[in-house]
Design a protein around this motif. Sequence first.
Motif, short mmCIF file in Angstrom:
data_model
loop_
_atom_site.label_atom_id
_atom_site.label_comp_id
_atom_site.label_asym_id
_atom_site.label_seq_id
_atom_site.Cartn_x
_atom_site.Cartn_y
_atom_site.Cartn_z
N LYS A 181 105.46 39.07 -22.28
CA LYS A 181 105.14 38.03 -23.26
C LYS A 181 103.63 37.96 -23.49
N LYS A 182 103.23 37.74 -24.73
CA LYS A 182 101.82 37.64 -25.06
C LYS A 182 101.30 36.26 -24.65
N LEU A 230 74.22 44.98 -34.91
CA LEU A 230 74.82 43.66 -34.94
C LEU A 230 73.75 42.59 -34.87
N GLU A 231 73.74 41.69 -35.83
CA GLU A 231 72.83 40.55 -35.77
C GLU A 231 73.31 39.58 -34.71
N TYR A 232 74.63 39.35 -34.69
CA TYR A 232 75.26 38.57 -33.63
C TYR A 232 76.75 38.88 -33.63
N ALA A 233 77.40 38.53 -32.55
CA ALA A 233 78.86 38.61 -32.46
C ALA A 233 79.37 37.35 -31.78
N VAL A 234 80.52 36.89 -32.21
CA VAL A 234 81.19 35.77 -31.57
C VAL A 234 82.56 36.27 -31.12
N CYS A 235 82.78 36.21 -29.82
CA CYS A 235 84.05 36.66 -29.26
C CYS A 235 84.88 35.44 -28.86
N GLY A 236 86.00 35.24 -29.54
CA GLY A 236 86.88 34.09 -29.28
C GLY A 236 88.14 34.50 -28.55
N ILE A 237 88.51 33.70 -27.57
CA ILE A 237 89.67 33.99 -26.71
C ILE A 237 90.56 32.76 -26.64
N GLY A 238 91.83 32.93 -26.91
CA GLY A 238 92.79 31.84 -26.77
C GLY A 238 93.85 32.21 -25.75
N ILE A 239 94.03 31.38 -24.73
CA ILE A 239 94.98 31.67 -23.66
C ILE A 239 96.01 30.55 -23.55
N ASN A 240 97.29 30.91 -23.52
CA ASN A 240 98.36 29.94 -23.26
C ASN A 240 98.46 29.77 -21.74
N VAL A 241 97.80 28.76 -21.21
CA VAL A 241 97.84 28.56 -19.77
C VAL A 241 99.20 28.01 -19.35
N TYR A 242 99.72 27.04 -20.12
CA TYR A 242 101.04 26.46 -19.88
C TYR A 242 101.85 26.52 -21.17
N THR A 243 103.16 26.42 -21.04
CA THR A 243 104.02 26.27 -22.22
C THR A 243 103.78 24.90 -22.81
N PRO A 244 103.50 24.81 -24.11
CA PRO A 244 103.21 23.50 -24.71
C PRO A 244 104.44 22.59 -24.71
N GLU A 245 104.19 21.30 -24.73
CA GLU A 245 105.29 20.33 -24.79
C GLU A 245 106.12 20.61 -26.03
N GLY A 246 107.43 20.73 -25.87
CA GLY A 246 108.31 21.05 -26.99
C GLY A 246 108.47 22.54 -27.23
N GLY A 247 107.76 23.37 -26.47
CA GLY A 247 107.89 24.81 -26.59
C GLY A 247 107.02 25.39 -27.71
N PHE A 248 107.06 26.71 -27.83
CA PHE A 248 106.30 27.40 -28.86
C PHE A 248 107.02 27.29 -30.21
N PRO A 249 106.29 27.35 -31.32
CA PRO A 249 106.92 27.32 -32.65
C PRO A 249 107.91 28.47 -32.82
N ASP A 250 108.88 28.28 -33.70
CA ASP A 250 109.93 29.28 -33.90
C ASP A 250 109.39 30.66 -34.22
N GLU A 251 108.30 30.71 -35.01
CA GLU A 251 107.80 32.01 -35.47
C GLU A 251 107.16 32.85 -34.35
N ILE A 252 106.85 32.23 -33.21
CA ILE A 252 106.24 33.01 -32.12
C ILE A 252 106.97 32.86 -30.79
N LYS A 253 108.05 32.08 -30.77
CA LYS A 253 108.68 31.78 -29.47
C LYS A 253 109.29 33.00 -28.79
N GLU A 254 109.60 34.06 -29.56
CA GLU A 254 110.18 35.25 -28.95
C GLU A 254 109.13 36.14 -28.30
#
Length: 324
Positions: free
Chosen positions: A186-187, A204-228
């Motif tokens: 799972k991603k 490169l003048e600058y770079a911005v590196c963004g990272i998003g991590i699902n630490v826990y399952t959100p309340e109500g679960g993941f949205p239908d389009e990504i839950k699989e």
Amino acid sequence: MSVKQDVKKLLESRQDCYISGEDIANELGCSRGAVWKAVKQLQAEGYPISAVTNKGYCLDSCSDILSKDGIDSLISGSKSKICIEVFDTIDSTNNYLKAKALENEKEGLTAIAARQTGGKGRLGRSFFSPPDSGLYISFLLRPDSPASEALKITTIAAVAVALAIEDAFGVETQIKWVNDVYINGKKICGILTEAAIDMESGGLEYAVCGIGINVYTPEGGFPDEIKEIAGAVLSEKTKNGRNKLAACLIKRFFELYENNDPHAYYDDYKKRLIWVGEQIYLIKGDKKTPAVMLGVDEECRLHVKFEDGSESFISSGEITIRKA
């Protein structure tokens, strides 16, 4: 530092212990009324603070609230170039740092949020960033390198996330080319690097590196389009879990980014890579090209073999597995 920040720091340092309002006031050199007001503000912000007559105030030991003080206390060693800003809610940590880059902020500014209202993914997609379950973090960088090496930042970030998760929680990770981190198929993480090019130097003048991590399952679960496809690092809330992960990630990212060996992260990237030897689709825009994934080279370019027998090294795009 405000009374609210002082109270928060004190309660965080003694989680699961009751401290009387009088003792807090004496220690901080303020009035009991100021302490009461600060506690009310913190409770309104979501801090699980219990207030019991004749006992005082107590921050629940199972709480996992992101805080600058909590992260700073867990970062060991020199961090002189790193400046951390933590937000309860922000539109996008990447957008925030891009604006700061245009104001000539120095490399090392790190924006961390518990929730994003306009989180961004690759190829113009949105990134699901709900409250209380994720860690959203971006780094402002000013690398002395050509624009062609922007891929290095992204792959460094993927390795840093994998190592940080293993450091913090002992959970094994995998990497899907180019920068998605997986656990048990799972991603759990997405990475987006955005950059501005100096037209005179071509660097490169600058770079911005963004990272998003699902630490826990959100309340109500993941949205239908990504839950699989979406998963989480942990199955239940862990005391100080997100602060711990943020501290480990900051440390690991800058260790790799500042390493003079340009391939210091390669072995860790390669050994976690999934789908090597598998039949895949290489996706660029609306085009899907069947190929076999052979691996990656030392620049982390994707090595593929096409159906006509030709081979190529790919530095951008997406891949998906070809199901039988």
